[in-house]
Scaffold this motif. Sequence first.
Motif, mmCIF file in Angstrom:
data_model
loop_
_atom_site.group_PDB
_atom_site.id
_atom_site.type_symbol
_atom_site.label_atom_id
_atom_site.label_comp_id
_atom_site.label_asym_id
_atom_site.label_seq_id
_atom_site.Cartn_x
_atom_site.Cartn_y
_atom_site.Cartn_z
ATOM 1 N N ARG A 11 -19.776 -24.490 79.480
ATOM 2 C CA ARG A 11 -19.020 -25.270 80.759
ATOM 3 C C ARG A 11 -19.824 -25.074 82.137
ATOM 4 O O ARG A 11 -20.019 -26.014 82.734
ATOM 5 N N ASN A 14 -23.159 -27.008 82.212
ATOM 6 C CA ASN A 14 -22.820 -28.473 82.545
ATOM 7 C C ASN A 14 -22.243 -28.542 83.904
ATOM 8 O O ASN A 14 -22.345 -29.734 84.571
ATOM 9 N N TRP A 16 -19.448 -27.538 85.414
ATOM 10 C CA TRP A 16 -17.866 -27.859 85.377
ATOM 11 C C TRP A 16 -17.275 -26.660 85.842
ATOM 12 O O TRP A 16 -17.604 -25.561 85.312
ATOM 13 N N ASP A 20 -12.282 -28.868 85.942
ATOM 14 C CA ASP A 20 -13.172 -30.118 85.238
ATOM 15 C C ASP A 20 -13.079 -30.178 84.075
ATOM 16 O O ASP A 20 -12.562 -31.195 83.379
ATOM 17 N N LEU A 21 -13.292 -29.202 83.221
ATOM 18 C CA LEU A 21 -13.069 -28.786 81.736
ATOM 19 C C LEU A 21 -11.633 -29.320 81.170
ATOM 20 O O LEU A 21 -11.513 -30.214 80.384
ATOM 21 N N GLN A 23 -9.426 -31.044 82.665
ATOM 22 C CA GLN A 23 -9.132 -32.580 82.689
ATOM 23 C C GLN A 23 -9.855 -33.466 81.701
ATOM 24 O O GLN A 23 -8.977 -34.257 81.043
ATOM 25 N N LYS A 24 -11.085 -33.076 81.366
ATOM 26 C CA LYS A 24 -11.669 -33.870 80.194
ATOM 27 C C LYS A 24 -11.082 -33.492 78.961
ATOM 28 O O LYS A 24 -11.067 -34.590 77.952
ATOM 29 N N LEU A 25 -10.528 -32.459 78.859
ATOM 30 C CA LEU A 25 -9.769 -32.222 77.424
ATOM 31 C C LEU A 25 -8.268 -32.480 77.487
ATOM 32 O O LEU A 25 -7.604 -32.495 76.322
ATOM 33 N N LYS A 46 -9.064 -29.611 69.692
ATOM 34 C CA LYS A 46 -9.728 -29.297 71.029
ATOM 35 C C LYS A 46 -11.006 -28.642 70.958
ATOM 36 O O LYS A 46 -11.878 -29.006 71.506
ATOM 37 N N GLN A 49 -13.215 -31.622 70.361
ATOM 38 C CA GLN A 49 -13.619 -32.121 71.580
ATOM 39 C C GLN A 49 -14.540 -31.346 72.562
ATOM 40 O O GLN A 49 -15.303 -31.974 72.966
ATOM 41 N N LEU A 53 -18.070 -32.543 73.771
ATOM 42 C CA LEU A 53 -18.404 -32.675 75.163
ATOM 43 C C LEU A 53 -19.554 -31.837 75.391
ATOM 44 O O LEU A 53 -20.510 -32.168 76.379
#
Length: 111
Positions: A11, A14, A16, A20-21, A23-25, A46, A49, A53
């Motif tokens: 994380r 990147n 994030w 942020d993480l 929200q992406k998940l 997850k 995912q 990511l």
Amino acid sequence: MILADKIIEERKKNGWTQEDLAQKLGVSRQSVSKWESAGAIPDLKKIIQLADLFGVSTDYLLKDEVEKENTETICDTDCELHRVSMEEANAYMNEKKKQHLCLRMRQLCVY
């Protein structure tokens, strides 16, 4: 390194935040916080995912003893690397074979 540490590392790599993480998940920031503190483990969906990511394998995330593959390649010359599909790789190799065959045929005609 355990899953929680790997999530934190990837994380941050990147750039994030936990928000942020999350929200992406499609989860809450609190869920990410629990995963990172080893208070909970993400479900299998997850984890898949997360691997996508972060661009890592699920083995890397789940197995403590599996280290991330070194994807850095040092080139002797200035080169740019990019991923290609198996179809693109095969097409490239077939084209190279044709070029080699044509070159070989020219050499045979010259001699």
